[in-house]
Design a protein around this motif. Sequence first.
Motif, PDB file in Angstrom:
ATOM      1  N   LEU A  12      19.692 -29.665  42.539  1.00 17.54           N
ATOM      2  CA  LEU A  12      19.628 -30.922  43.276  1.00 17.54           C
ATOM      3  C   LEU A  12      18.185 -31.383  43.331  1.00 17.54           C
ATOM      4  N   PRO A  13      17.892 -32.611  42.922  1.00 13.70           N
ATOM      5  CA  PRO A  13      16.505 -33.061  42.898  1.00 13.70           C
ATOM      6  C   PRO A  13      15.865 -33.133  44.280  1.00 13.70           C
ATOM      7  N   ASP A  14      16.617 -33.599  45.267  1.00  8.55           N
ATOM      8  CA  ASP A  14      16.107 -33.731  46.634  1.00  8.55           C
ATOM      9  C   ASP A  14      17.241 -33.432  47.609  1.00  8.55           C
ATOM     10  N   ARG A  15      16.858 -32.746  48.705  1.00  5.10           N
ATOM     11  CA  ARG A  15      17.870 -32.431  49.714  1.00  5.10           C
ATOM     12  C   ARG A  15      17.194 -32.219  51.059  1.00  5.10           C
ATOM     13  N   ILE A  42      20.661 -36.033  46.898  1.00  2.00           N
ATOM     14  CA  ILE A  42      21.131 -36.593  45.633  1.00  2.00           C
ATOM     15  C   ILE A  42      22.082 -35.549  45.065  1.00  2.00           C
ATOM     16  N   ASP A  43      23.356 -35.873  45.007  1.00  2.00           N
ATOM     17  CA  ASP A  43      24.380 -34.852  44.789  1.00  2.00           C
ATOM     18  C   ASP A  43      24.341 -34.205  43.408  1.00  2.00           C
ATOM     19  N   TYR A  44      23.906 -34.933  42.388  1.00  2.00           N
ATOM     20  CA  TYR A  44      23.958 -34.361  41.042  1.00  2.00           C
ATOM     21  C   TYR A  44      23.110 -35.183  40.082  1.00  2.00           C
ATOM     22  N   ARG A  45      22.849 -34.596  38.927  1.00  2.00           N
ATOM     23  CA  ARG A  45      22.203 -35.277  37.806  1.00  2.00           C
ATOM     24  C   ARG A  45      23.237 -35.484  36.699  1.00  2.00           C
ATOM     25  N   PHE A  46      22.958 -36.434  35.796  1.00  2.00           N
ATOM     26  CA  PHE A  46      23.832 -36.609  34.645  1.00  2.00           C
ATOM     27  C   PHE A  46      23.037 -37.173  33.483  1.00  2.00           C
ATOM     28  N   THR A  47      23.661 -37.160  32.312  1.00  2.00           N
ATOM     29  CA  THR A  47      22.984 -37.521  31.076  1.00  2.00           C
ATOM     30  C   THR A  47      23.684 -38.694  30.410  1.00  2.00           C
ATOM     31  N   TYR A  48      22.910 -39.655  29.933  1.00  2.00           N
ATOM     32  CA  TYR A  48      23.468 -40.748  29.156  1.00  2.00           C
ATOM     33  C   TYR A  48      23.513 -40.345  27.681  1.00  2.00           C
ATOM     34  N   THR A  49      24.708 -40.350  27.120  1.00  2.00           N
ATOM     35  CA  THR A  49      24.903 -39.929  25.731  1.00  2.00           C
ATOM     36  C   THR A  49      25.742 -40.950  24.977  1.00  2.00           C
ATOM     37  N   TYR A  50      25.742 -40.793  23.652  1.00  2.00           N
ATOM     38  CA  TYR A  50      26.684 -41.545  22.825  1.00  2.00           C
ATOM     39  C   TYR A  50      28.033 -40.863  22.882  1.00  2.00           C
ATOM     40  N   SER A  51      29.085 -41.630  22.747  1.00  2.00           N
ATOM     41  CA  SER A  51      30.414 -41.057  22.661  1.00  2.00           C
ATOM     42  C   SER A  51      30.622 -40.454  21.276  1.00  2.00           C
ATOM     43  N   GLY A  52      31.282 -39.310  21.218  1.00  2.00           N
ATOM     44  CA  GLY A  52      31.560 -38.667  19.938  1.00  2.00           C
ATOM     45  C   GLY A  52      30.357 -37.910  19.402  1.00  2.00           C
ATOM     46  N   ASP A  53      30.414 -37.602  18.116  1.00  2.00           N
ATOM     47  CA  ASP A  53      29.361 -36.832  17.436  1.00  2.00           C
ATOM     48  C   ASP A  53      28.522 -37.790  16.605  1.00  2.00           C
ATOM     49  N   PHE A  54      27.597 -38.490  17.253  1.00  2.00           N
ATOM     50  CA  PHE A  54      26.850 -39.553  16.596  1.00  2.00           C
ATOM     51  C   PHE A  54      25.946 -39.027  15.486  1.00  2.00           C
ATOM     52  N   ASN A  55      25.297 -37.896  15.706  1.00  2.00           N
ATOM     53  CA  ASN A  55      24.384 -37.368  14.677  1.00  2.00           C
ATOM     54  C   ASN A  55      25.060 -36.384  13.724  1.00  2.00           C
ATOM     55  N   ARG A  56      26.386 -36.212  13.892  1.00  2.00           N
ATOM     56  CA  ARG A  56      27.194 -35.405  12.983  1.00  2.00           C
ATOM     57  C   ARG A  56      26.665 -33.976  12.834  1.00  2.00           C
ATOM     58  N   ASP A  57      26.347 -33.373  13.980  1.00  2.00           N
ATOM     59  CA  ASP A  57      25.914 -31.976  13.960  1.00  2.00           C
ATOM     60  C   ASP A  57      27.045 -31.029  14.335  1.00  2.00           C
ATOM     61  N   GLY A  58      28.246 -31.559  14.498  1.00  2.00           N
ATOM     62  CA  GLY A  58      29.407 -30.739  14.814  1.00  2.00           C
ATOM     63  C   GLY A  58      29.697 -30.606  16.294  1.00  2.00           C
ATOM     64  N   LYS A 101      20.098 -53.514  33.787  1.00  2.00           N
ATOM     65  CA  LYS A 101      19.364 -54.070  34.927  1.00  2.00           C
ATOM     66  C   LYS A 101      19.814 -53.460  36.253  1.00  2.00           C
ATOM     67  N   GLN A 102      21.126 -53.159  36.384  1.00  2.00           N
ATOM     68  CA  GLN A 102      21.612 -52.636  37.653  1.00  2.00           C
ATOM     69  C   GLN A 102      21.476 -51.121  37.764  1.00  2.00           C
ATOM     70  N   ASP A 103      21.041 -50.473  36.682  1.00  2.42           N
ATOM     71  CA  ASP A 103      20.903 -49.021  36.658  1.00  2.42           C
ATOM     72  C   ASP A 103      19.422 -48.644  36.783  1.00  2.42           C
ATOM     73  N   LYS A 104      19.064 -47.955  37.851  1.00  3.55           N
ATOM     74  CA  LYS A 104      17.660 -47.630  38.130  1.00  3.55           C
ATOM     75  C   LYS A 104      17.028 -46.821  37.009  1.00  3.55           C
ATOM     76  N   TYR A 105      17.757 -45.854  36.476  1.00  2.00           N
ATOM     77  CA  TYR A 105      17.186 -44.994  35.435  1.00  2.00           C
ATOM     78  C   TYR A 105      16.997 -45.766  34.132  1.00  2.00           C
ATOM     79  N   LEU A 106      18.019 -46.473  33.684  1.00  2.00           N
ATOM     80  CA  LEU A 106      17.954 -47.147  32.390  1.00  2.00           C
ATOM     81  C   LEU A 106      16.889 -48.238  32.368  1.00  2.00           C
ATOM     82  N   ALA A 119      19.217 -38.954  34.656  1.00  2.00           N
ATOM     83  CA  ALA A 119      19.765 -39.901  35.637  1.00  2.00           C
ATOM     84  C   ALA A 119      20.282 -39.143  36.860  1.00  2.00           C
ATOM     85  N   GLN A 120      20.289 -39.828  37.992  1.00  2.00           N
ATOM     86  CA  GLN A 120      20.660 -39.187  39.246  1.00  2.00           C
ATOM     87  C   GLN A 120      21.703 -40.003  39.999  1.00  2.00           C
ATOM     88  N   ALA A 121      22.510 -39.290  40.768  1.00  2.00           N
ATOM     89  CA  ALA A 121      23.447 -39.954  41.672  1.00  2.00           C
ATOM     90  C   ALA A 121      22.674 -40.579  42.826  1.00  2.00           C
TER      91      ALA A 121
END
Length: 237
Positions: A12-15, A42-58, A101-106, A119-121
Amino acid sequence: NIPELSYASFVLPDRLSASFTYRKEYFKHLATTISLFYNGSIDYRFTYTYSGDFNRDGTSGNDLIYIPKDPSEISFTTFTFPNGVTYSAQQQSDIFFNYIKQDKYLRTHMGQYAERNGAQAPWRNQLDIRAIQDLFVNVFKQKNTIQFSLDIFNAGNLINRNWGKVRAVNASSLLVPTNATATVTGGPALFQPGGAVRPAFRLQTDRNNPVTSTFRDVVSIASTYYMQFGLRYIFGN
């Protein structure tokens, strides 16, 4: 392939936690206890990713997105979402940059690759209250107590329905490649001409519509206040 330092998903980043208890005896046979328990975090962190296997690494779902700094750095394709509405490339581009614009991290990392668990909750406050009423007498020189208790969990939500809500991520796999098998993998070439096929995307689906916001309220008991009543008989010192 040198892994970079990144945030752990379980940290947790802050508590901030605090508790307060007060007990008062009176009339020789009564006692009242009031306890407050606060947890803000802040309950959790998360990651922004592409859907699927974009770089085809399996491996799917682990490719960090590049956050474009302007519409010239990303291409969208027309797509009909499960709601039956077709959104043009321009419409999806507009929705995507409004999302940023509405996402603080992005919006603070445009022109960069997303960090793993960067990114954080939103910050969430929860206040729990416990009230205990004791009625005690001595029976054969032993203290006997009847105890009534009331617990109010997430009491802030009892005061204001917008307080204490749990928020969930609508779509962390924000972009869905539509021509991944035709692109040439490798760094900035993914987003620049020069021989490589420029990748194209559509927006991720959120409840049959294109995703437009980062978070939604979790509709469950975790987002509301609830109460618990108790009755105990205590004998002996």
